[in-house]
Design a protein around this motif. Structure first.
Motif, PDB file in Angstrom:
ATOM      1  N   GLY A 100      26.398  11.730   5.113  1.00 43.19           N
ATOM      2  CA  GLY A 100      26.582  10.284   5.134  1.00 43.19           C
ATOM      3  C   GLY A 100      25.347   9.476   4.793  1.00 43.19           C
ATOM      4  O   GLY A 100      25.414   8.269   4.624  1.00 43.19           O
ATOM      5  N   ARG A 101      24.187  10.144   4.692  1.00 43.86           N
ATOM      6  CA  ARG A 101      22.942   9.429   4.427  1.00 43.86           C
ATOM      7  C   ARG A 101      22.129  10.184   3.387  1.00 43.86           C
ATOM      8  O   ARG A 101      22.234  11.393   3.249  1.00 43.86           O
ATOM      9  CB  ARG A 101      22.132   9.249   5.704  1.00 43.86           C
ATOM     10  N   VAL A 102      21.279   9.437   2.687  1.00 46.13           N
ATOM     11  CA  VAL A 102      20.453   9.983   1.615  1.00 46.13           C
ATOM     12  C   VAL A 102      19.013   9.557   1.861  1.00 46.13           C
ATOM     13  O   VAL A 102      18.748   8.449   2.327  1.00 46.13           O
ATOM     14  CB  VAL A 102      20.948   9.459   0.241  1.00 46.13           C
ATOM     15  N   ARG A 103      18.074  10.466   1.532  1.00 46.80           N
ATOM     16  CA  ARG A 103      16.645  10.180   1.708  1.00 46.80           C
ATOM     17  C   ARG A 103      15.976  10.011   0.345  1.00 46.80           C
ATOM     18  O   ARG A 103      16.229  10.786  -0.572  1.00 46.80           O
ATOM     19  CB  ARG A 103      15.969  11.298   2.501  1.00 46.80           C
ATOM     20  N   ILE A 104      15.139   8.991   0.234  1.00 44.39           N
ATOM     21  CA  ILE A 104      14.393   8.707  -0.989  1.00 44.39           C
ATOM     22  C   ILE A 104      12.914   8.672  -0.641  1.00 44.39           C
ATOM     23  O   ILE A 104      12.513   8.001   0.312  1.00 44.39           O
ATOM     24  CB  ILE A 104      14.823   7.353  -1.599  1.00 44.39           C
ATOM     25  N   GLY A 105      12.106   9.383  -1.425  1.00 43.27           N
ATOM     26  CA  GLY A 105      10.662   9.385  -1.226  1.00 43.27           C
ATOM     27  C   GLY A 105      10.006   8.310  -2.072  1.00 43.27           C
ATOM     28  O   GLY A 105      10.341   8.139  -3.237  1.00 43.27           O
ATOM     29  N   VAL A 106       9.079   7.574  -1.466  1.00 46.99           N
ATOM     30  CA  VAL A 106       8.286   6.566  -2.168  1.00 46.99           C
ATOM     31  C   VAL A 106       6.831   6.904  -1.876  1.00 46.99           C
ATOM     32  O   VAL A 106       6.416   6.924  -0.720  1.00 46.99           O
ATOM     33  CB  VAL A 106       8.605   5.132  -1.676  1.00 46.99           C
ATOM     34  N   SER A 107       6.065   7.198  -2.927  1.00 44.64           N
ATOM     35  CA  SER A 107       4.673   7.592  -2.712  1.00 44.64           C
ATOM     36  C   SER A 107       3.797   7.015  -3.816  1.00 44.64           C
ATOM     37  O   SER A 107       4.287   6.494  -4.813  1.00 44.64           O
ATOM     38  CB  SER A 107       4.550   9.115  -2.673  1.00 44.64           C
ATOM     39  N   GLY A 108       2.495   7.124  -3.599  1.00 44.04           N
ATOM     40  CA  GLY A 108       1.530   6.644  -4.574  1.00 44.04           C
ATOM     41  C   GLY A 108       0.653   5.550  -4.007  1.00 44.04           C
ATOM     42  O   GLY A 108       0.956   4.966  -2.963  1.00 44.04           O
ATOM     43  N   ARG A 109      -0.425   5.257  -4.724  1.00 39.18           N
ATOM     44  CA  ARG A 109      -1.418   4.297  -4.229  1.00 39.18           C
ATOM     45  C   ARG A 109      -0.834   2.906  -3.995  1.00 39.18           C
ATOM     46  O   ARG A 109      -1.341   2.145  -3.179  1.00 39.18           O
ATOM     47  CB  ARG A 109      -2.616   4.223  -5.175  1.00 39.18           C
ATOM     48  N   SER A 110       0.249   2.561  -4.681  1.00 40.08           N
ATOM     49  CA  SER A 110       0.841   1.229  -4.533  1.00 40.08           C
ATOM     50  C   SER A 110       2.150   1.239  -3.758  1.00 40.08           C
ATOM     51  O   SER A 110       2.884   0.246  -3.763  1.00 40.08           O
ATOM     52  CB  SER A 110       1.058   0.603  -5.915  1.00 40.08           C
ATOM     53  N   SER A 111       2.446   2.337  -3.084  1.00 42.23           N
ATOM     54  CA  SER A 111       3.731   2.444  -2.381  1.00 42.23           C
ATOM     55  C   SER A 111       3.886   1.380  -1.294  1.00 42.23           C
ATOM     56  O   SER A 111       4.949   0.789  -1.138  1.00 42.23           O
ATOM     57  CB  SER A 111       3.908   3.845  -1.796  1.00 42.23           C
ATOM     58  N   ARG A 112       2.825   1.134  -0.549  1.00 43.25           N
ATOM     59  CA  ARG A 112       2.898   0.143   0.537  1.00 43.25           C
ATOM     60  C   ARG A 112       3.143  -1.254  -0.031  1.00 43.25           C
ATOM     61  O   ARG A 112       3.949  -2.020   0.505  1.00 43.25           O
ATOM     62  CB  ARG A 112       1.618   0.176   1.358  1.00 43.25           C
ATOM     63  N   SER A 113       2.478  -1.579  -1.125  1.00 41.78           N
ATOM     64  CA  SER A 113       2.667  -2.885  -1.758  1.00 41.78           C
ATOM     65  C   SER A 113       4.090  -3.037  -2.282  1.00 41.78           C
ATOM     66  O   SER A 113       4.696  -4.096  -2.145  1.00 41.78           O
ATOM     67  CB  SER A 113       1.680  -3.083  -2.904  1.00 41.78           C
ATOM     68  N   LEU A 114       4.613  -1.980  -2.875  1.00 43.84           N
ATOM     69  CA  LEU A 114       5.978  -2.024  -3.383  1.00 43.84           C
ATOM     70  C   LEU A 114       6.962  -2.285  -2.246  1.00 43.84           C
ATOM     71  O   LEU A 114       7.800  -3.186  -2.332  1.00 43.84           O
ATOM     72  CB  LEU A 114       6.345  -0.717  -4.077  1.00 43.84           C
TER      73      LEU A 114
END
Length: 182
Positions: A100-114
């Motif tokens: 029922g749920r999906v996980r997406i990874g967000v990484s990199g030097r600008s991940s927090r800003s995004l």
């Protein structure tokens, strides 16, 4: 039975292959397992029971008052779920949310800003360190954000909204790159 539909990861098409833009990497993570645990058990005791039931590479994420998500990359083994459910009887209830749920990874030097473009959660490492999680909104979607590293996060969203979240993140990254970076 040949006529039963086969499970297909929701972000499996080529359109959802990992992308890197403006110092950010988006990737569809293994659907693996995601269990919702509700009850009076403390996280340390839950962690011990997870190990006994074979969930050694799973992480525990706070999801609310006396609520946790247990996430991992390995597919859910019915015997492990049965063992965990039995071990937590009287202390907590376990509900399988793997499909029922999906996980997406967000990484990199600008991940927090995004991510700060889409949510009001303060993702500064001093306030939101590795291992912390928060249930929040990203745009109009309910999401759990977990800091998994210095510049990496994991977003968990209801399966039916995964494509929409992916497109929103991709759009935010592309517009940031067009505007000169994050």
């Amino acid at each position: 039975m040949a006529d039963l539909p086969k499970h297909r990861p929701v972000l499996a098409r080529a359109a959802y292959a990992g992308i890197s833009e403006a110092g950010v990497r988006l990737e569809a993570l293994a659907e693996g397992h995601l269990l919702h645990v509700l009850g009076t058990i403390e996280p340390a005791a839950l962690a011990a029971e997870l190990v006994k039931a074979g969930f050694t590479n799973s992480s525990i994420r706070k999801a609310g008052f006396r609520q946790w998500f247990v996430a991992g990359d390995e597919p859910l083994a019915p015997a492990g779920l049965d063992a965990l459910t039995a071990a937590l009887a009287g202390k907590a209830v376990v509900m399988d949310q793997s499909h029922g749920r999906v996980r997406i990874g967000v990484s990199g030097r600008s991940s927090r800003s995004l991510l700060s473009k889409g949510t009001a959660v303060d993702l500064d490492p001093a306030i939101f360190p590795e291992g912390h999680s928060a249930m929040t909104m990203v745009g109009h979607l309910s999401v759990q954000i977990v800091r998994t590293g210095d510049d990496s996060f994991e977003l968990t969203v209801l399966r039916s909204f995964a494509e929409s979240l992916w497109d929103e993140l991709k759009h935010m990254a592309a517009s940031a790159e067009k505007d000169g970076g994050l």
